[in-house]
Design an enzyme around this catalytic site. Structure first.
Site, PDB file in Angstrom:
ATOM      1  N   GLU A 147       0.831  -1.209   0.000  1.00  0.00           N
ATOM      2  CA  GLU A 147       0.000   0.000   0.000  1.00  0.00           C
ATOM      3  C   GLU A 147       0.864   1.256   0.000  1.00  0.00           C
ATOM      4  O   GLU A 147       0.553   2.234  -0.676  1.00  0.00           O
ATOM      5  CB  GLU A 147      -0.939   0.016   1.221  1.00  0.00           C
ATOM      6  CG  GLU A 147      -1.945  -1.129   1.276  1.00  0.00           C
ATOM      7  CD  GLU A 147      -3.030  -1.061   0.210  1.00  0.00           C
ATOM      8  OE1 GLU A 147      -3.037  -0.098  -0.584  1.00  0.00           O
ATOM      9  OE2 GLU A 147      -3.867  -1.984   0.158  1.00  0.00           O
ATOM     10  N   ASP A 294      -4.401  -9.651  -8.540  1.00  0.00           N
ATOM     11  CA  ASP A 294      -4.762  -8.667  -9.569  1.00  0.00           C
ATOM     12  C   ASP A 294      -3.621  -7.850 -10.178  1.00  0.00           C
ATOM     13  O   ASP A 294      -3.281  -7.971 -11.352  1.00  0.00           O
ATOM     14  CB  ASP A 294      -5.861  -7.732  -9.035  1.00  0.00           C
ATOM     15  CG  ASP A 294      -5.583  -7.172  -7.629  1.00  0.00           C
ATOM     16  OD1 ASP A 294      -4.505  -7.440  -7.088  1.00  0.00           O
ATOM     17  OD2 ASP A 294      -6.460  -6.447  -7.094  1.00  0.00           O
ATOM     18  N   GLU A 388     -18.474  -6.256  -2.369  1.00  0.00           N
ATOM     19  CA  GLU A 388     -17.092  -6.755  -2.280  1.00  0.00           C
ATOM     20  C   GLU A 388     -16.956  -8.152  -2.860  1.00  0.00           C
ATOM     21  O   GLU A 388     -15.926  -8.504  -3.414  1.00  0.00           O
ATOM     22  CB  GLU A 388     -16.613  -6.744  -0.827  1.00  0.00           C
ATOM     23  CG  GLU A 388     -16.042  -5.420  -0.376  1.00  0.00           C
ATOM     24  CD  GLU A 388     -14.773  -4.996  -1.112  1.00  0.00           C
ATOM     25  OE1 GLU A 388     -14.870  -4.568  -2.283  1.00  0.00           O
ATOM     26  OE2 GLU A 388     -13.688  -5.068  -0.512  1.00  0.00           O
ATOM     27  N   GLU A 406     -12.358   0.312  -9.474  1.00  0.00           N
ATOM     28  CA  GLU A 406     -11.978  -0.591 -10.578  1.00  0.00           C
ATOM     29  C   GLU A 406     -12.984  -0.603 -11.728  1.00  0.00           C
ATOM     30  O   GLU A 406     -12.599  -0.654 -12.897  1.00  0.00           O
ATOM     31  CB  GLU A 406     -11.774  -2.029 -10.063  1.00  0.00           C
ATOM     32  CG  GLU A 406     -10.469  -2.253  -9.321  1.00  0.00           C
ATOM     33  CD  GLU A 406     -10.478  -1.742  -7.896  1.00  0.00           C
ATOM     34  OE1 GLU A 406     -11.540  -1.244  -7.444  1.00  0.00           O
ATOM     35  OE2 GLU A 406      -9.440  -1.820  -7.229  1.00  0.00           O
TER      36      GLU A 406
END
Ligand code: DMJ
Length: 951
Positions: A147, A294, A388, A406
């Site tokens: 992150e 991802d 989610e 996204e």
């Protein structure tokens, strides 16, 4: 593509441009040529309308950013319900989610380049000054390496990239002297200790002040990290290296990627979700394109675009091929197991995978991108936001929605690729929903439950970094943005890195080429840039025709399953949705689809089925294309199945009279039921099931109870047959091929697959025999009524099988020279001995043997062990076998030493092998029969003589 960009074979656009710039340029051109042709689904949007929506996005951003700056800054994030800043340690811990918060004004840094994209240059200048003045990167806080990299390092680099662009323009940022870059470099060095592992994979967390492992660091004991966590560094780290000339960052990120590539599952080319950073073992072996993996895939393709290094494209293409083969089940993207990629690992999808259609646009694979995006949009229309996680029948699995960007990202890229105004309408819906359901007086609040519309007191920094950027760009024309967006690549957090980095300080890429690629087949890789023919077909309704069958994929009132979706698509007359993995040769609907696709099905003599496609016979060009895709899938599927099926075959050994273990039939195993390679063999008498196909409850359970049931292949799944015979009390099953003449001599053996459901309830062993081998058992039943077999992983030594049993000695003392010859009358008569019918020792597997013995009538070898002398004398002609004649018999004892194994002595009998070819078995058997008949004759003769008193 220019060599500067590093791509291959993509034409020769302006130098200094990497592949992405070509894609974007072409998209813009296409938009001009196609928009006027649209008539259907969505009318073209006027410039005014687009501007209005763009202004709405600006207003929304102001609301979010303004409230953060006013009520939360310098805290990391805004808590929009209580209208204050989230300061780590001062709020109850939320677990891993808090690892993004490093007390470094996260939202401000993450928003920097959004300000420039949204044409808020003055605000950007102010924000940069605040970052330089207020942000401390040396806090005693444990943060996520991933992150911190994508949001903070990426944010600083994106800010720097646009700061130098603005400075060059000459109006803003004239005072700027790479200060953001210096901060980025400082942060980069702070992250480097995380890479201190033998694998080169980074630890998942680091203490910004104390690094790792030191007692004060409170971190460094972790063993695992997610694949995306270790594989999403290269863009930021390489940019940092290339901006600064400090090569170490790019080197470390490359090493981590090299290690992941090395550890990919070699037969499926997939990666798992979690990996051990010390051993490189996969901790979670499930694989998808969403959470945990991802951006690993995203960064391989984008690293190729940014750095122009072919190896990244090779890796991406290899993985992409695997994703499309196993994970992509249009319109779904479903997780599978890396070792068994044909098996789904779960029945739900997560919201993070919504980025994937956007990545497919970059790859140039538009069709599945349109399909998945449409499916996601249907889910959004049902729940207002993407939950989610949601199931394959589109029910909510996890109800939260933290305002993830996204889907907006994919919408933007699809609009760029197709120019279809439909995607502008999609964007408009997103704006409406955000304002209607997420907007609160002090910002935008995450949804706690999309079904109820309840809120959570959080507004994640990625909402400002990504959501507003993509929404604004969706409606913006070129002139609405103060720089050329096509000169930049988006990181996973939508930070902008300039493509000219591909030609700067590129010494590192030259250093790191691995020799491994030499072995890879170049034809696997799509070296070309996205095909404009596919991206922008002449037919303006192309994208719509792909979306159309999916329009009702998510029914508002009644959730539907995947199967229903497929049926519906087919009924609509659009692209037949048949996938190779779903195909069943017995399903008439499937056969109809094959016909439409120009695929014909040929049944081969050996029981196999051959598929041949003639595109010219297809109903339309779309059907022909589908047929091609189906055939490709089928080829891949069958080669995969062949790999999976390379398990050793099993053996069916006929142990009863007159075979006595000499006949070993090669059998195929099952993927369910008792695994004979791990358990003892199963021994029992055989009985045919009624119905013979075993596809319904047996009508003769008393006949198969305690026996090995014989079944015919076909009509239903193997697992269903197994369940039916198990319910009837069978102890095992043999499925016999229904294709006459098939044989393991000529056809490859295969494993009987399960039915896609849990087959743990099947406890009995199941084996498969081709027709010729199966008929040996069926003929034996006709001849002898009672036939006992042994199901095992390989043929058992006859001494073990026959321990305590009495058999004619010629069967045992076979001789290579005389083996095929029946024993002479002299041989059988001479040396005859007293028949010992009592087995003193319990057999090896007493339960199986006692079962066999108790259930066998007096006509069999085993029964002979308990038969009375009077029974033996009763009618030898009717009950042939050791009890029925006085031939020479040998009592086998486990301890008794065999001087010679059958394998040594008889070339026709393959002891130690799992099975024998059919012809020698039949020949062998005929010889046995002849010998037995002669013995019978001999016995009759003796009896007669005894009666006459001659003996
Ligand atoms: C972002 O922080 C990044 O896009 C990351 O790669 C995963 N997704 C979040 C937002 O959902």
């Amino acid at each position: 593509m220019s060599e500067a960009g590093g791509g291959r074979g993509c034409g020769s656009p302006a130098p200094q441009r990497a592949p992405w710039s070509l894609v974007a340029t072409t998209a813009a051109l296409c938009l001009v040529t196609t928009t006027s042709m649209w008539t259907a689904e969505a009318a073209p949007m006027t410039r005014e309308e687009k501007q209005k929506l763009g202004n709405q996005v600006l207003e929304m951003f102001d609301h979010a950013y303004g409230n953060y700056m006013e009520h939360a800054y310098p805290a990391d994030e805004l808590m929009p319900l209580t209208c204050r800043g989230r300061i780590r340690g001062e709020e109850p811990s939320r677990g891993d989610v808090d690892d993004a918060l490093g007390k470094f004004s996260l939202t401000l840094i993450d928003s920097l380049d959004t300000l420039v994209v949204l044409n808020k240059t003055k605000e950007f200048e102010d924000a940069v000054k605040k970052v330089l003045r207020d942000v401390n990167l040396d806090n005693d806080v444990v943060v996520s390496v991933f992150e911190t990299n994508i949001r903070v390092l990426g944010g600083l680099l994106g800010g720097h990239s646009l700061a130098i662009m603005l400075k060059e323009k000459g109006e803003y940022m004239q005072w700027y002297n790479d200060e953001l870059l210096q901060m980025a470099k400082q942060l980069g060095y702070k992250l480097l200790p995380a890479f201190n592992t033998t694998s080169g994979l980074p630890y998942p967390r680091i203490n910004l002040k104390f690094g790792i492992r030191k007692p004060e660091a409170r971190t460094g004991t972790e063993t695992d990290t997610c694949t995306a966590c270790a594989g999403t560094l290269i863009l930021e780290f390489a940019a940092l290296s290339r901006f600064t000339g400090a090569t170490i960052f790019e080197e470390y990120a490359r090493k981590a990627l090299d290690f992941l590539w090395e550890k990919r599952q070699r037969s499926s080319n997939l990666v798992g979700v979690t990996i051990n950073i010390h051993t490189g073992d996969w901790v979670r072996k499930d694989s998808g394109v969403g959470a945990g993996i991802d951006s690993y895939y995203e960064y391989l393709l984008k690293a190729y675009v940014l750095l122009g290094d072919d190896s990244f494209l090779e890796r991406f293409n290899t993985h992409y091929d695997a994703i499309m083969r196993y994970i992509s089940q249009p319109p779904l993207l479903l997780d599978v197991h890396i070792h068994k990629p044909m098996l789904n690992a779960r029945t739900w999808m997560d919201a993070l995978l919504a980025f994937f259609p956007g990545l497919q646009v970059l790859k140039g694979d538009i069709r599945p991108a349109i399909e998945t995006h449409e499916m996601l949009y249907q889910v959004i229309k049902k729940h207002n936001f993407l939950p989610e996680a949601f199931t394959t029948d589109f029910r909510v699995h996890w109800a939260q929605h933290p305002l993830r960007p996204e889907f907006a990202e994919s919408t933007y890229f699809l609009y760029k690729a197709t120019g279809d105004p439909y995607y502008l309408e999609v964007g408009k819906t997103l704006i409406e929903n955000l304002n209607k359901y997420a907007r609160v007086p002090c910002g935008f609040a995450a949804m706690k439950d999309v079904r109820t519309g309840s809120h959570e007191d959080r507004m994640d920094s990625f909402f400002l970094a990504e959501m507003f950027k993509y929404l604004y760009l969706l409606f913006a024309d070129k002139e609405d943005i103060i720089f050329d967006i096509e000169d930049y690549i988006f990181t996973t957090e939508a930070h902008l890195l300039p493509l000219w980095l591909s030609t700067t300080n590129q010494s590192i890429s030259k250093k790191s080429t691995t020799s491994e690629y030499i072995e890879l087949d170049d034809s696997n890789f799509d070296w070309t840039c996205p095909n404009t023919q596919i991206l922008f077909p002449n037919d303006p309704l192309y994208a719509q025709s792909i979306r159309e069958p999916l329009k009702n994929v998510v029914d508002k009132s009644c959730p539907r399953g995947v199967i229903r979706v497929r049926e519906e698509s087919f009924r609509s007359g659009a692209r037949p949705p048949l996938r190779a993995r779903d195909f069943m040769a017995t399903n008439p609907e499937h056969l109809e689809i094959l016909k439409k696709m120009g695929v014909s099905l040929i049944h081969l003599k050996d029981g196999r089925v051959q598929l041949v496609q003639h595109a010219i016979q297809a109903a339309s060009s779309i059907d022909a294309e589908d047929g091609l895709r189906f055939m490709q899938e089928m080829i891949e599927l069958s080669s995969q199945q062949q790999k999976e099926q390379q398990l050793p075959p099993r053996a069916v050994q006929i142990v009863s009279h007159p075979f006595f273990g000499r006949v070993v039939l090669t059998a195929g195993p099952a993927q369910f039921g008792l695994d004979l390679s791990k358990h003892k063999e199963t021994r029992g008498f055989v009985a045919s099931s009624k119905p013979y196909n075993g596809c319904s409850e047996l009508t003769n359970p008393e006949a198969v109870m305690g026996k090995i049931a014989l079944l015919q292949r076909g009509q239903c799944m193997f697992a269903e047959k197994a369940r039916n015979i198990q319910n009837a009390g069978a102890i095992g099953g043999i499925v016999i091929d229904d294709n006459e003449g098939s044989s393991s001599d000529t056809a490859p053996l295969f494993q009987m697959a399960g039915d896609g459901k849990d087959t743990d309830d099947i406890k009995i062993p199941m084996l498969f025999l081709f027709s010729k081998e199966g008929s040996i058992i069926l003929d034996a039943i006709r001849e002898y009524e009672e036939v006992e077999v042994l199901l095992s992983d390989k043929a058992k030594d006859r001494a073990a099988i026959l321990k305590g049993k009495m058999i004619p000695s010629y069967i045992i003392n076979s001789n290579p020279e005389t083996d095929n010859e029946p024993p002479s009358a002299d041989q059988t008569a001479s040396g005859s001995q007293e028949v010992d019918l009592v087995d003193g020792e319990p057999p090896e597997d007493s339960s199986l043997n006692s079962h066999s013995e108790s259930s066998s009538p007096a006509t069999t070898d085993n029964a002979a062990a308990s038969a009375s002398p009077s029974q033996q004398d009763s009618d030898p002609t009717e009950n042939p076998g050791p009890t029925g004649f006085d031939g020479e018999c040998t009592y086998f004892d486990e301890d008794e030493e065999q001087s010679e194994t059958e394998e040594d002595s008889n070339p026709n009998v393959s002891w130690g092998k799992e099975g024998q070819p059919v012809h020698p078995i039949v020949a062998d058997w005929n010889e046995d029969m002849k010998a037995i008949k002669m013995l019978k004759k001999e016995m009759m003769k003796k009896k007669m003589m005894m009666k006459k008193g001659e003996l």
